[in-house]
Design an enzyme around this catalytic site. Structure first.
Site, PDB file in Angstrom:
ATOM      1  N   HIS A 170      -2.929   2.436  -5.959  1.00 27.79           N
ATOM      2  CA  HIS A 170      -3.428   1.155  -5.447  1.00 27.79           C
ATOM      3  C   HIS A 170      -3.653   0.148  -6.583  1.00 27.79           C
ATOM      4  O   HIS A 170      -3.642  -1.059  -6.354  1.00 27.79           O
ATOM      5  CB  HIS A 170      -4.713   1.391  -4.653  1.00 27.79           C
ATOM      6  N   HIS A 221      -3.768  -9.428   3.829  1.00 31.32           N
ATOM      7  CA  HIS A 221      -5.213  -9.474   4.013  1.00 31.32           C
ATOM      8  C   HIS A 221      -5.566 -10.465   5.123  1.00 31.32           C
ATOM      9  O   HIS A 221      -5.113 -11.611   5.101  1.00 31.32           O
ATOM     10  CB  HIS A 221      -5.918  -9.916   2.735  1.00 31.32           C
ATOM     11  N   ARG A 241       0.872  -1.174   0.000  1.00 29.55           N
ATOM     12  CA  ARG A 241       0.000   0.000   0.000  1.00 29.55           C
ATOM     13  C   ARG A 241       0.910   1.224   0.000  1.00 29.55           C
ATOM     14  O   ARG A 241       2.047   1.156   0.475  1.00 29.55           O
ATOM     15  CB  ARG A 241      -0.884   0.015   1.249  1.00 29.55           C
ATOM     16  N   ARG A 280      -0.992  -2.419  -6.812  1.00 28.71           N
ATOM     17  CA  ARG A 280      -1.149  -3.515  -5.841  1.00 28.71           C
ATOM     18  C   ARG A 280      -2.082  -4.586  -6.410  1.00 28.71           C
ATOM     19  O   ARG A 280      -1.817  -5.779  -6.286  1.00 28.71           O
ATOM     20  CB  ARG A 280      -1.684  -2.906  -4.545  1.00 28.71           C
ATOM     21  N   LYS A 333      -1.687  -2.265   7.437  1.00 25.52           N
ATOM     22  CA  LYS A 333      -3.060  -1.922   7.809  1.00 25.52           C
ATOM     23  C   LYS A 333      -3.385  -2.569   9.152  1.00 25.52           C
ATOM     24  O   LYS A 333      -3.029  -3.714   9.398  1.00 25.52           O
ATOM     25  CB  LYS A 333      -4.014  -2.415   6.726  1.00 25.52           C
ATOM     26  N   TYR A 350      -9.529  -8.678  -5.323  1.00 24.57           N
ATOM     27  CA  TYR A 350      -8.392  -8.198  -6.100  1.00 24.57           C
ATOM     28  C   TYR A 350      -8.245  -8.969  -7.406  1.00 24.57           C
ATOM     29  O   TYR A 350      -7.740  -8.454  -8.390  1.00 24.57           O
ATOM     30  CB  TYR A 350      -7.098  -8.345  -5.297  1.00 24.57           C
TER      31      TYR A 350
END
Length: 185
Positions: A121, A147, A26, A124, A51, A156
């Protein structure tokens, strides 16, 4: 990446593109990297504050490391600070603001002829789709991206088109056991 050139700002932009695309980070994770977070010998990148403030170690391919090397060499000329830092002026060496990084990447995308709105993004997402196309398991992709939920990783991969899905399923080998194995008829 070609549009970025080889100026100090260009090498920094190329380095950012590489860690977003080839390591799947990210933008906040990429901008928080420091030189000790990188281990080119092992091919690993340490994300200290992902995250949810989660720590993880991810991989990056040899090509990515080759592309990152010119920036790392130029970075030595700047004051101590984050890997991807302000590259000139009185604030050189200080953290590069995410908004400024996004703006530079959008300018480069426009110069490269990208007509659609560009967001970092997307690199990614490209990383995840490319890994899936290379046969990397969904669990490995999930861990690489950090994740917690496999469902997010599958979102994704919506960039994989129907023809690719059909070809992959059609190319499956026949079962190893006969279809009637274990059944009492």
């Amino acid at each position: 990446m070609r549009q970025a050139g080889t100026s100090t700002q260009g090498l920094r932009a190329r380095a950012l593109i590489v860690v977003l695309w080839r390591a799947g980070l990210r933008i906040g994770e990429a901008l928080a990297l420091t030189e000790p977070d990188l281990d080119a010998r092992r091919g690993s990148v340490l994300v200290r504050h992902g995250k949810g403030d989660k720590r993880r170690e991810v991989g990056m391919d040899d090509w990515g490391w080759q592309q990152l090397r010119p920036w790392m060499e130029r970075r030595l000329e700047l004051p101590v600070g984050p890997l991807l830092c302000v590259a000139s002026g009185s604030t050189a060496g200080r953290p590069w603001a995410p908004s400024a990084a996004r703006a530079q990447l959008r300018r480069l995308a426009a110069q490269a002829g990208v007509r659609r709105r560009f967001a970092p993004h997307q690199l990614r997402h490209a990383h995840a789709v490319e890994m899936a196309r290379e046969g990397v398991s969904l669990n490995v992709i999930q861990r690489q991206l950090g994740h917690a939920n496999l469902g997010i990783t599958s979102v994704y991969l919506e960039g994989i088109d129907n023809a690719e899905i059909i070809d992959a399923v059609h190319a499956r080998r026949p079962p190893m056991l006969p279809a009637t194995a274990g059944l009492r008829l």
